[in-house]
Write an enzyme that holds these catalytic residues in place. Structure first.
Site, PDB file in Angstrom:
ATOM      1  N   ASN A   9      -4.611   5.752  -1.374  1.00  0.00           N
ATOM      2  CA  ASN A   9      -3.975   4.916  -0.088  1.00  0.00           C
ATOM      3  C   ASN A   9      -3.461   6.087   0.712  1.00  0.00           C
ATOM      4  O   ASN A   9      -2.316   6.109   0.860  1.00  0.00           O
ATOM      5  CB  ASN A   9      -3.067   3.699   0.190  1.00  0.00           C
ATOM      6  N   TRP A  10      -4.620   6.617   1.855  1.00  0.00           N
ATOM      7  CA  TRP A  10      -4.077   7.967   2.333  1.00  0.00           C
ATOM      8  C   TRP A  10      -2.615   6.939   3.261  1.00  0.00           C
ATOM      9  O   TRP A  10      -2.864   7.573   4.246  1.00  0.00           O
ATOM     10  CB  TRP A  10      -5.420   8.631   2.531  1.00  0.00           C
ATOM     11  N   LYS A  11      -3.366   5.948   3.657  1.00  0.00           N
ATOM     12  CA  LYS A  11      -2.136   5.199   5.003  1.00  0.00           C
ATOM     13  C   LYS A  11      -2.860   6.668   5.999  1.00  0.00           C
ATOM     14  O   LYS A  11      -4.067   6.192   5.887  1.00  0.00           O
ATOM     15  CB  LYS A  11      -0.864   5.820   4.465  1.00  0.00           C
ATOM     16  N   HIS A  96      -2.456  -5.429   2.328  1.00  0.00           N
ATOM     17  CA  HIS A  96      -1.096  -4.550   1.881  1.00  0.00           C
ATOM     18  C   HIS A  96       0.013  -4.822   2.983  1.00  0.00           C
ATOM     19  O   HIS A  96      -0.132  -5.678   3.846  1.00  0.00           O
ATOM     20  CB  HIS A  96      -1.603  -2.761   2.762  1.00  0.00           C
ATOM     21  N   GLU A  98       2.270  -3.434   4.854  1.00  0.00           N
ATOM     22  CA  GLU A  98       2.025  -2.895   5.333  1.00  0.00           C
ATOM     23  C   GLU A  98       1.475  -3.683   6.901  1.00  0.00           C
ATOM     24  O   GLU A  98       1.565  -3.745   8.223  1.00  0.00           O
ATOM     25  CB  GLU A  98       2.255  -1.266   5.573  1.00  0.00           C
ATOM     26  N   GLU A 168       2.155  -4.938  -5.740  1.00  0.00           N
ATOM     27  CA  GLU A 168       3.579  -4.089  -4.833  1.00  0.00           C
ATOM     28  C   GLU A 168       4.432  -4.497  -4.586  1.00  0.00           C
ATOM     29  O   GLU A 168       4.708  -4.930  -3.252  1.00  0.00           O
ATOM     30  CB  GLU A 168       2.228  -3.339  -3.406  1.00  0.00           C
ATOM     31  N   GLY A 174       7.098   4.224  -0.723  1.00  0.00           N
ATOM     32  CA  GLY A 174       7.492   4.250   0.010  1.00  0.00           C
ATOM     33  C   GLY A 174       8.894   5.086  -0.281  1.00  0.00           C
ATOM     34  O   GLY A 174       9.749   5.912   0.304  1.00  0.00           O
ATOM     35  N   SER A 214       5.754   3.310  -4.363  1.00  0.00           N
ATOM     36  CA  SER A 214       6.605   4.726  -6.046  1.00  0.00           C
ATOM     37  C   SER A 214       5.600   5.138  -7.577  1.00  0.00           C
ATOM     38  O   SER A 214       6.899   5.726  -7.799  1.00  0.00           O
ATOM     39  CB  SER A 214       8.359   4.594  -5.398  1.00  0.00           C
ATOM     40  N   GLY A 235       0.300   5.416  -3.016  1.00  0.00           N
ATOM     41  CA  GLY A 235       0.374   6.365  -1.272  1.00  0.00           C
ATOM     42  C   GLY A 235       1.306   7.572  -1.304  1.00  0.00           C
ATOM     43  O   GLY A 235      -0.110   8.285  -1.270  1.00  0.00           O
ATOM     44  N   GLY A 236       2.521   7.852  -1.626  1.00  0.00           N
ATOM     45  CA  GLY A 236       2.774   9.515  -0.678  1.00  0.00           C
ATOM     46  C   GLY A 236       2.670   9.876  -2.093  1.00  0.00           C
ATOM     47  O   GLY A 236       2.000  11.227  -1.318  1.00  0.00           O
TER      48      GLY A 236
HETATM   49  P1  PGA Z   1       4.139   4.758  -2.811  1.00  0.00           P
HETATM   50  O1  PGA Z   1       2.946   3.485  -0.969  1.00  0.00           O
HETATM   51  O2  PGA Z   1       3.247   5.215  -3.469  1.00  0.00           O
HETATM   52  O3  PGA Z   1       4.043   5.683  -1.193  1.00  0.00           O
HETATM   53  O4  PGA Z   1       5.305   3.351  -2.815  1.00  0.00           O
HETATM   54  C1  PGA Z   1       2.393   2.650  -2.282  1.00  0.00           C
HETATM   55  C2  PGA Z   1       1.427   2.102  -1.832  1.00  0.00           C
HETATM   56  O5  PGA Z   1       1.532   1.824  -0.325  1.00  0.00           O
HETATM   57  O6  PGA Z   1       0.180   1.335  -1.745  1.00  0.00           O
END
Ligand code: PGA
Length: 252
Positions: A9-11, A96, A98, A168, A174, A214, A235-236
Site C-alpha cells: 500500500n503505497w499510500k 483502510h 486512514e 490492521e 506506521g 509495521s 505500508g512503509g
Molecule cells: P505500515 O502500514 O506497514 O506502514 O504500518 C500498513 C498499512 O497501513 O496498510
C-alpha cells in the site's frame, strides 16, 4: 485452498516517475527470483495506467487504494470503480483505517464501495482493525465484528468469497509497533470464525486474511507462520524493493 498474499500500500508516496521506477525494479527482482505467494501493489490512482503495463501480470497484481461510492456523474475529484478497472488494475483497498479516520468513511459508505468494486470485477482488500483504546478495553473482537457486519454481511457467500481481508490494528500502522504473532493469530482465528458462522466453513477456510501494521522483513516470517495469517498488507516497507521483497521472501 486460500492464497498467501503480500500486498503493498503505497499510500500518498512516490510521484509518477518514482512510482513507475519502483514498480519496474520490483518486477525485475521478482522475475529474477519468483515469489512463492501472490504479490500485489496498490498505488495512487494516477499511477495505475502506467504501472499496470510496467509489470508482468503473472507476477504482480496492481490495485488502487480507494474508489468512489458512486457509479458515475457529478462527483468532482472522485474516481469510480469502473475507472480503476479500466486501467487494468484488479484490486482495490477499501476501508483502510486512514480512510475511515481522516475521510470519515462509514460502514454504509464502504458497503457501497465494496459492491461497486465487485460489480466491476475488482477484488476488494477490505481492512478492519481496532484503535489502541479499544485494544486496551479488550473490545477488539467486537470492533472487527461490527466492521465486518456493517459493510460485508449483506453480500452473498459467493460475493464474499471474492474478498481479501486485512486485519490492521490501527495502533500498529506506521508506528513501529507490531502485533505479536500470538495477538495476530488470536484475532485472525476469531475473524475466520465470524466468517464461518455467517458464510459457512468452506468460505471461511478459503478467505485470505492478511496482517498489516509495521510488518517488515524481520517480523514477517513469524507473523505469516501462523495458520490463520495468510500474508500481509504492507505500508512503509512496500516503498523499497529490498524491504518489500524481504517480506515476500518470508514465504520461501
Ligand atoms: P505500515 O502500514 O506497514 O506502514 O504500518 C500498513 C498499512 O497501513 O496498510
Amino acid at each position: 485452498m486460500r492464497k498467501n498474499i503480500v500486498a503493498g500500500n503505497w499510500k500518498m508516496n512516490k510521484n509518477l516517475q518514482e512510482g513507475i521506477a519502483l514498480a519496474k525494479d520490483l518486477n525485475a527482482a521478482l522475475t529474477a527470483d519468483k515469489p512463492n505467494c501472490d504479490v500485489i501493489i496498490c498505488t495512487p490512482f494516477i499511477h495505475l495506467a502506467s504501472v499496470v503495463p510496467a509489470v508482468d501480470a503473472s507476477i504482480i497484481g496492481v490495485g488502487a487504494e480507494n474508489c468512489a461510492d458512486k457509479v458515475s456523474g457529478a462527483y468532482t475529484g472522485e474516481v469510480s470503480a469502473e475507472m480503476v478497472a479500466s486501467t487494468g488494475a484488479k484490486y482495490v483497498i477499501l476501508g483502510h483505517s486512514e480512510r475511515r479516520a481522516y475521510y470519515h468513511e462509514t460502514p454504509e459508505i464502504l458497503k457501497e464501495k465494496v459492491q461497486l468494486a465487485l460489480a466491476n470485477g475488482l477484488t476488494p482488500i477490505f481492512c478492519i482493525g481496532e484503535v489502541l483504546e479499544e485494544r486496551q478495553q479488550g473490545i477488539q473482537n467486537q470492533v472487527v465484528f461490527d466492521q465486518l457486519a456493517g459493510s460485508l454481511f449483506d453480500l452473498s457467500a459467493e460475493d464474499f468469497s471474492k474478498i481479501v481481508l486485512a486485519y490492521e490494528p490501527v495502533w500498529a500502522i506506521g508506528t513501529g509497533l507490531t502485533a505479536t504473532p500470538e495477538q495476530a493469530e488470536e484475532i485472525h482465528a476469531y475473524i475466520r470464525s465470524v466468517i464461518a458462522e455467517k458464510f459457512g466453513a468452506e468460505v471461511a477456510e478459503n478467505t485470505s486474511i492478511l496482517y498489516g501494521g509495521s510488518c517488515k522483513p524481520s517480523n514477517a516470517k513469524e507473523l505469516f507462520a501462523n495458520p490463520n495469517v495468510d500474508g500481509g498488507l504492507i505500508g512503509g516497507a512496500a516503498l523499497k524493493v529490498e524491504d518489500f521483497k524481504g517480506i515476500i521472501d518470508a514465504f520461501k
